[in-house]
Design an enzyme around this catalytic site. Structure first.
Site, PDB file in Angstrom:
ATOM      1  N   HIS A 128      37.028  47.623  42.753  1.00 39.20           N
ATOM      2  CA  HIS A 128      36.128  47.262  41.651  1.00 39.20           C
ATOM      3  C   HIS A 128      36.338  45.857  41.119  1.00 39.20           C
ATOM      4  CE1 HIS A 128      34.512  51.345  40.829  1.00 39.20           C
ATOM      5  NE2 HIS A 128      35.657  51.723  41.356  1.00 39.20           N
TER       6      HIS A 128
ATOM      7  N   LYS B 120      29.919  44.504  26.031  1.00 39.51           N
ATOM      8  CA  LYS B 120      30.805  44.837  27.158  1.00 39.51           C
ATOM      9  C   LYS B 120      32.219  44.502  26.708  1.00 39.51           C
ATOM     10  CE  LYS B 120      28.380  41.813  29.643  1.00 39.51           C
ATOM     11  NZ  LYS B 120      28.027  42.429  30.916  1.00 39.51           N
ATOM     12  N   ARG B 121      33.233  44.832  27.522  1.00 38.83           N
ATOM     13  CA  ARG B 121      34.586  44.444  27.145  1.00 38.83           C
ATOM     14  C   ARG B 121      34.656  42.931  26.888  1.00 38.83           C
ATOM     15  NH1 ARG B 121      38.746  48.556  27.200  1.00 38.83           N
ATOM     16  NH2 ARG B 121      40.172  46.806  26.961  1.00 38.83           N
TER      17      ARG B 121
ATOM     18  N   LYS C 291      33.795  37.168  31.265  1.00 42.60           N
ATOM     19  CA  LYS C 291      32.465  37.633  30.871  1.00 42.60           C
ATOM     20  C   LYS C 291      31.765  36.626  29.955  1.00 42.60           C
ATOM     21  CE  LYS C 291      33.861  42.516  31.311  1.00 42.60           C
ATOM     22  NZ  LYS C 291      32.937  43.159  32.259  1.00 42.60           N
TER      23      LYS C 291
ATOM     24  N   THR D  60      27.326  47.225  35.277  1.00 42.81           N
ATOM     25  CA  THR D  60      26.394  48.352  35.257  1.00 42.81           C
ATOM     26  C   THR D  60      25.568  48.319  33.972  1.00 42.81           C
ATOM     27  OG1 THR D  60      28.279  49.666  34.477  1.00 42.81           O
ATOM     28  CG2 THR D  60      27.611  49.950  36.774  1.00 42.81           C
TER      29      THR D  60
ATOM     30  N   LYS E 195      21.465  49.126  32.995  1.00 48.94           N
ATOM     31  CA  LYS E 195      20.992  49.956  31.880  1.00 48.94           C
ATOM     32  C   LYS E 195      19.959  49.203  31.048  1.00 48.94           C
ATOM     33  CE  LYS E 195      25.519  51.989  32.093  1.00 48.94           C
ATOM     34  NZ  LYS E 195      26.928  51.837  31.668  1.00 48.94           N
TER      35      LYS E 195
HETATM   36  O1  CKZ Z   1      34.197  48.246  37.404  1.00 47.39           O
HETATM   37  C1  CKZ Z   1      32.786  48.382  37.209  1.00 47.39           C
HETATM   38  C2  CKZ Z   1      32.093  47.121  37.634  1.00 47.39           C
HETATM   39  C3  CKZ Z   1      32.646  45.933  36.873  1.00 47.39           C
HETATM   40  C4  CKZ Z   1      34.161  45.882  37.038  1.00 47.39           C
HETATM   41  C5  CKZ Z   1      34.752  47.209  36.597  1.00 47.39           C
HETATM   42  C6  CKZ Z   1      36.247  47.237  36.745  1.00 47.39           C
HETATM   43  O2  CKZ Z   1      34.671  44.839  36.240  1.00 47.39           O
HETATM   44  O3  CKZ Z   1      32.047  44.752  37.353  1.00 47.39           O
HETATM   45  O4  CKZ Z   1      30.700  47.246  37.362  1.00 47.39           O
HETATM   46  C7  CKZ Z   1      32.331  49.587  38.014  1.00 47.39           C
HETATM   47  O5  CKZ Z   1      32.362  49.303  39.376  1.00 47.39           O
HETATM   48  N1  CKZ Z   1      37.110  47.809  35.906  1.00 47.39           N
HETATM   49  C8  CKZ Z   1      38.352  47.599  36.402  1.00 47.39           C
HETATM   50  N2  CKZ Z   1      38.243  46.929  37.507  1.00 47.39           N
HETATM   51  N3  CKZ Z   1      36.942  46.696  37.736  1.00 47.39           N
HETATM   52  C9  CKZ Z   1      39.589  48.054  35.799  1.00 47.39           C
HETATM   53  C10 CKZ Z   1      39.547  48.985  34.787  1.00 47.39           C
HETATM   54  C11 CKZ Z   1      40.724  49.424  34.167  1.00 47.39           C
HETATM   55  C12 CKZ Z   1      41.925  48.927  34.601  1.00 47.39           C
HETATM   56  C13 CKZ Z   1      41.984  47.996  35.610  1.00 47.39           C
HETATM   57  C14 CKZ Z   1      40.828  47.540  36.226  1.00 47.39           C
HETATM   58  C15 CKZ Z   1      43.248  49.211  34.132  1.00 47.39           C
HETATM   59  C16 CKZ Z   1      44.141  48.469  34.862  1.00 47.39           C
HETATM   60  C17 CKZ Z   1      43.408  47.629  35.874  1.00 47.39           C
HETATM   61  C18 CKZ Z   1      43.626  50.086  33.127  1.00 47.39           C
HETATM   62  C19 CKZ Z   1      44.991  50.201  32.836  1.00 47.39           C
HETATM   63  C20 CKZ Z   1      45.906  49.464  33.552  1.00 47.39           C
HETATM   64  C21 CKZ Z   1      45.477  48.594  34.576  1.00 47.39           C
END
Ligand code: CKZ
Length: 816
Positions: free
Chosen positions: A361, A552-553, A558, A660, A664
């Site tokens: 991701h 978003k976050r 971003k 995503t 939406k």
């Molecule tokens: O995944 C979405 C995509 C987004 C992408 C997001 C994501 O940024 O573009 O639409 C669904 O495919 N999230 C993370 N990586 N990509 C992610 C989420 C949580 C955590 C990490 C990566 C997390 C981590 C690393 C939580 C706790 C510890 C470490």
């Protein structure tokens, strides 16, 4: 059991609600109290789903079909009640039933707490996929952790983010069904021991471990109007009894209770660091706890079917790894097959590779998980051994095929060398899977051509793309009932299950009467949002202004900062061109910053500081309003997105894997201002470039500029408006009480290389925003563009995505 027809009449529903209020909650039904009737309705709806759920689970068992296990450390399902009501098709009946008690369904729905078991897009995607698997009848289970504390509840105090613990289970959720009979023992620590088995073979076992129990907690996931109800199984840590006993025997009662409490910490809290994988031991223990419990469940189910051999395992089980967070699964399945089932290594490895597939991701380096060899060796000593063995055999093969390429060995190794050796979880996931997918076309290309280029050459065909999707049930039908009704009134309701049918809306964009109805619905949504913001924040908004949303976050890539620079630019234009015409805008921000992410938290403070100055300036009037909505979450997204005119998707090209939220917004008729990043590219292709506001560097240009050396100061010196905006931030125009407050932000842009290329894209962004304003002035044109956005979003249904996974990765077909 009653037939559904009888079950669902208003009278029966009312009886059920009152019976639950009286007998389940032990509360007096009169006078009706909102919270109690909300729960009464929940239990009544749950009753109607449970039998279908049992039937569905039985049908899996009877058909001995291959099943999908979607493993994710995060799920963001959003509120359940309306989802269940719509899946059952009993909305009108529920409305009437509660109305007869003098209550309003929409108000009751607001009683439900949001289950925040995820950070953002990755967790929400898992829930959209659960919805689609249930709706498309793919035999599937979701697996995850039942955190006691979800993502923190965000409040804003004096412009700063404050985090509050989200104890979402405080009041016990009616949706979580505890299965005390499904408990598994999970081991940690200890050591790996060699021994000779009865056949004289050298084998390993994991001994002297600590342990904790995993209890299954189930949540139903219904398909839309199809009677199919799948299961999401979340594990909760429960202390073991004998662990206690041992300490009790030493006579340390308080110590025993304390140890019990501590072992249950494993499922206590979701890590809130979206995209930042700083390895903490508890997080590794969470991952393994989840993985070990899930595989005991998978094997239990596999054995129940009396298979003669584990070689059939991959014909029965497909495991999808949602990023590398559950990637220790690969070592765990090897351990189960080799140590417990005595399979030889080669055979076990083949079974593993045919079972697993991995979704990547993100390409952000800080989000790629690595765990120190020391840590893994301590917490999971046998797994560390297995990973070394996987690596040894893998590198042997690399060396055989590419002799003498030590550079290649170093690049592909599962272990990163250095003063602290690290396990690269992505490498483990790639070698242990038969398919690896990215989440949008550009992202998948980056994986193949850059990040994992050597792997792609070594394993041709393993890397594929599955562009993300969103479920239309939640993201338009439920979130935007008025627009859904309008759509259905002209093209029928098949689009809900077959989103490509939205295409039929396109010709209606030329119908002035339809355009007017479209506009009316969207205005009403904006009014509803304005009322909500007034109630929640006490801020009055004008629904006639352009609603511009960036939710978003909060993360530097971003580029909320780029948006802020534009806001300041608009503010300066309004002040210097007093009396001139400015397309009135309301700029919404929303999102959480990781609690340890200093820069992101300072960006939140900056947004709020700019908002305070802009909103208080009488020279601005209603031409510009800025609001930061605290605690962005699924339920808030459902309120915001249907009211948006403009969707901000402005990440640095190459950094947002897919996005995503972008889908939406567009599905609900917002227009996008965006870069050529992630799924934006495919959205633009689908809706037509004339219906999308494009700006900014391409991914190739970003890479090229990094190589050639990028100098942000050049852009700063070249644009007067940019210079002015940055100078204002730097000199305390938005923080007169502390002029240096935002120094770190200005420094990152001017003195630390502006890694996310905010300044490089500023001018192009401001231009695109001018085009946005111009387009908005022509409401007929805008409305036409809006309709065409919705009409061309069919591809972005998660049903399409799930069917691609089913066909190209899992090799499963829908149940009859
Ligand atoms: O995944 C979405 C995509 C987004 C992408 C997001 C994501 O940024 O573009 O639409 C669904 O495919 N999230 C993370 N990586 N990509 C992610 C989420 C949580 C955590 C990490 C990566 C997390 C981590 C690393 C939580 C706790 C510890 C470490």
């Amino acid at each position: 059991m009653n037939s559904p027809e009888i079950n669902h009449t208003v009278e029966v529903l009312k009886d059920d609600i009152q019976r639950h209020v009286a007998l389940t909650l032990g509360s007096d039904p009169f006078p009706p109290r909102q919270m109690h009737y909300y729960l009464g309705l929940c239990y009544s709806v749950r009753d109607r789903l449970v039998s279908k759920w049992l039937e569905t689970q039985r049908s899996y068992y009877d058909s001995i079909a291959k099943r999908v296990y979607y493993m994710s450390l995060e799920f963001l399902p959003g509120r359940f009640l309306m989802n269940y009501i719509q899946a059952l098709g009993i909305e009108d009946e529920c409305r009437e039933a509660v109305r007869d008690f003098g209550l309003d369904l929409d108000e009751l729905l607001e009683e439900e707490w949001n289950p925040g078991l995820g950070n953002g897009g990755l967790g929400r995607l898992a829930s959209c996929y659960m919805d689609s698997m249930a709706t498309c009848r793919i035999p599937a289970y979701g697996y995850g952790i039942l955190y006691d504390y979800g993502i923190f509840y965000q409040t804003i105090v004096n412009g700063y983010q404050h985090e509050c613990a989200d104890n979402w289970l405080r009041q016990d959720s009616p949706w979580v069904l505890r299965r005390v009979n499904f408990m598994y023992r999970i081991h940690f620590y200890g050591r790996s021991e060699v021994y000779q088995d009865s056949a004289g073979l050298e084998r390993f076992r994991w001994v002297d471990t600590d342990s904790v129990m995993a209890m299954a907690c189930d949540i139903m996931v219904p398909g839309y109007l199809n009677g199919n109800v799948t299961n999401m199984r979340l594990w909760k840590a429960i202390s073991t009894r004998d662990f206690e006993l041992e300490v009790f025997n030493r006579g340390d009662y308080i110590g025993a209770v304390q140890a019990k409490a501590e072992s249950e910490n494993i499922s206590k809290v979701l890590y809130p660091n979206d995209q930042s994988a700083r390895g903490k031991e508890l997080r590794l223990r969470q991952q393994y706890f989840f993985v070990a419990a899930t595989f005991q469940d998978i094997l239990r189910r596999f054995r129940k079917n009396n298979y003669s051999s584990f070689d059939c395992f991959p014909d029965q089980v497909a495991v999808q790894l949602n990023d590398t967070h559950p990637a220790i699964s690969i070592a765990e399945l090897m351990r189960l097959l080799v140590d417990d089932e005595a399979l030889d290594w080669e055979r076990a490895w083949g079974i593993c590779q045919r079972t697993f597939s991995y979704t990547n991701h993100t390409v952000l380096p800080e989000a790629l998980e690595t765990w120190s060899v020391d840590l893994v060796g301590n917490v999971l000593p046998r797994h560390m051994q297995i990973i070394f063995e996987i690596n040894r055999r893998f590198l042997d093969e690399v060396d055989r095929r590419h002799p003498g390429r030590t550079d290649l060995l170093r690049a592909l190794s599962l272990i990163a060398e250095g003063d602290r050796k690290q396990v690269r979880m992505a490498h483990l996931a790639i070698v242990g899977s038969h398919k690896v997918n990215g989440v949008a076309q550009l992202h998948s290309n980056i994986l193949k051509n850059r990040l994992f280029r050597d792997f792609d050459e070594f394993y041709p065909g393993r890397f594929i793309n599955v562009t993300n999707g969103i479920t239309p049930r939640r993201w338009i039908l439920q979130a935007n009932p008025a627009l859904s009704e309008l759509i259905t009134s002209v093209i029928g309701d098949e689009w809900i299950m077959d989103l490509d049918r939205l295409d039929a809306l396109a010709p209606h964009a030329e119908d002035p009467d339809f355009r007017q109805r479209w506009q009316e619905v969207r205005r009403r949504n904006k009014k509803l949002l304005a009322r909500y913001v007034l109630r929640k924040l006490g801020v009055g908004l004008n629904p006639a202004t352009l609603f511009d949303m960036h939710v978003k976050r909060i993360h530097e890539y971003k580029r909320q900062l780029l948006n802020v620079l534009h806001v300041i630019t608009l503010y300066n234009r309004i002040r210097t061109e007093a009396g001139g015409h400015h397309t009135p805008r309301t700029v919404f921000f929303g999102g959480k910053a990781a609690p340890g992410y200093f820069q992101a938290k300072l960006i939140i403070k900056l947004i709020n500081s700019v908002a305070a100055v802009v909103n208080a300036d009488p020279a601005v009037g209603s031409d510009l309003r800025v609001v930061f909505l605290p605690n962005y979450c699924v339920s808030q997204a459902e309120k915001l997105i249907p009211a948006a005119d403009l969707s901000e998707q402005i990440s640095t090209a190459g950094m947002e894997a897919s996005g995503t939220g972008n889908m939406k917004f567009s599905l609900n008729g917002a227009l996008t201002i965006g870069t050529l990043d992630g799924a934006n590219i495919e959205i633009r292709e689908a809706v037509g470039e004339e219906n999308f506001f494009l700006f900014g560097l391409t991914e190739e240009e970003v890479v090229g500029m990094r190589v050639d050396g990028y100098d942000p100061r050049q852009y700063f010196e070249r644009s007067l408006e940019l210079k002015k905006a940055l100078d204002m931030i730097a000199t305390g125009a938005f923080s007169p009480e502390a002029p240096d407050l935002f120094r770190p932000i200005v420094d990152s842009l001017l003195n630390q290389g502006d890694y996310y290329m905010v300044l490089a894209d500023y001018e192009s962004y401001v231009h695109a925003q001018e085009e946005v304003s111009r387009a908005y002035e022509d409401q007929e044109r805008w409305t036409r563009m809006s309709i065409l956005n919705t009409a061309h979003m069919g591809r972005f249904s998660s049903d399409r995505a799930i069917m691609e996974y089913a066909r190209n990765i899992w090799q499963v077909t829908p149940l009859a």
